[in-house]
Design a protein around this motif. Structure first.
Motif, mmCIF file in Angstrom:
data_model
loop_
_atom_site.group_PDB
_atom_site.id
_atom_site.type_symbol
_atom_site.label_atom_id
_atom_site.label_comp_id
_atom_site.label_asym_id
_atom_site.label_seq_id
_atom_site.Cartn_x
_atom_site.Cartn_y
_atom_site.Cartn_z
ATOM 1 N N UNK A 75 3.968 30.026 -35.514
ATOM 2 C CA UNK A 75 5.516 30.508 -35.244
ATOM 3 C C UNK A 75 5.488 32.045 -35.422
ATOM 4 N N UNK A 76 5.907 32.455 -34.480
ATOM 5 C CA UNK A 76 6.119 33.874 -34.213
ATOM 6 C C UNK A 76 7.518 34.099 -34.884
ATOM 7 N N UNK A 77 7.447 35.477 -35.345
ATOM 8 C CA UNK A 77 8.777 35.976 -36.089
ATOM 9 C C UNK A 77 9.556 36.385 -34.775
ATOM 10 N N UNK A 78 9.035 37.075 -33.647
ATOM 11 C CA UNK A 78 9.718 37.472 -32.654
ATOM 12 C C UNK A 78 9.032 36.947 -31.120
ATOM 13 N N UNK A 79 9.896 36.190 -30.448
ATOM 14 C CA UNK A 79 9.371 35.426 -29.377
ATOM 15 C C UNK A 79 8.779 36.541 -28.447
ATOM 16 N N UNK A 80 9.226 37.711 -28.360
ATOM 17 C CA UNK A 80 8.778 38.812 -27.423
ATOM 18 C C UNK A 80 7.186 39.199 -27.810
ATOM 19 N N UNK A 132 3.658 36.638 -37.495
ATOM 20 C CA UNK A 132 3.885 35.293 -37.668
ATOM 21 C C UNK A 132 4.972 35.014 -39.021
ATOM 22 N N UNK A 133 5.906 34.101 -38.489
ATOM 23 C CA UNK A 133 6.916 33.676 -39.568
ATOM 24 C C UNK A 133 6.186 32.678 -40.488
ATOM 25 N N UNK A 134 5.424 31.784 -39.736
ATOM 26 C CA UNK A 134 4.683 30.882 -40.845
ATOM 27 C C UNK A 134 3.654 30.173 -39.878
ATOM 28 N N UNK A 135 2.852 29.082 -40.443
ATOM 29 C CA UNK A 135 1.876 28.424 -39.914
ATOM 30 C C UNK A 135 1.948 27.025 -40.356
ATOM 31 N N UNK A 136 1.320 26.212 -39.518
ATOM 32 C CA UNK A 136 1.116 24.829 -39.824
ATOM 33 C C UNK A 136 -0.230 24.512 -39.912
ATOM 34 N N UNK A 137 -0.966 24.093 -40.837
ATOM 35 C CA UNK A 137 -2.605 23.862 -40.677
ATOM 36 C C UNK A 137 -2.830 22.285 -40.860
ATOM 37 N N UNK A 138 -3.730 22.068 -39.839
ATOM 38 C CA UNK A 138 -4.609 20.697 -40.171
ATOM 39 C C UNK A 138 -5.996 20.902 -40.229
#
Length: 159
Positions: A75-80, A132-138
């Motif tokens: 998840x990006x902090x800034x979409x740009x 990155x704002x955050x990550x989700x890991x599998x």
């Protein structure tokens, strides 16, 4: 994207080499009933048109010390920042795939780490600083199977 039509010889070549990328061109020529030069030219043409992306040896990551395979939604902090983030991700050799996706994630990556501790360090020290704002890991325990598209079947459906 421009699509070029494949003739029956192109399709036969794709079927044969998708089953064994190391098969000699002369063997492919014999199976297709054409000259070795014709096969060489066709392979070059299929490569130039983008149907073939090359060939490579596949290294077993576990055998060289990379025991943890993970898929991580980013998840990006800034979409740009897509371009800059992708450039940064590319510089991390443990990342072997990066995808633009639909759904909740901005990007989705496949990454290998030596172990879970190494994975945590990669996430905190290399991924998050990219913006990155955050990550989700599998974490993948084991690959059940891996394959390419069933070229032989696709080519049959084309008839």
């Amino acid at each position: 994207m421009t699509h070029h039509s494949l003739d029956s010889l192109d399709k036969q070549i794709l079927r044969i080499i998708s089953e064994d990328a190391r098969i000699p061109f002369l063997e492919v020529a014999r199976m297709c009933n054409v000259s070795g030069a014709a096969i060489h030219q066709r392979i070059q043409r299929l490569t130039n048109l983008g149907y073939l992306k090359g060939s490579q040896f596949l290294i077993d990551p576990e055998k060289i010390g990379y025991e943890t395979c993970s898929y991580i939604g980013l998840f990006l902090k800034n979409g740009e920042d897509y371009g800059r983030v992708v450039e940064g991700l590319f510089k991390i050799p443990e990342i072997v795939e990066c995808h633009f996706t639909t759904g909740g994630f901005d990007l989705f990556i496949k990454i290998y780490a030596k172990n879970n501790h190494d994975l945590m360090n990669l996430i905190h020290n290399k991924l998050l600083p990219l913006g990155l704002a955050r990550t989700e890991t599998v974490i993948s325990f084991k690959t059940a199977f891996r394959r390419q598209l069933p070229v032989a079947q696709l080519l049959k459906e084309d008839k």
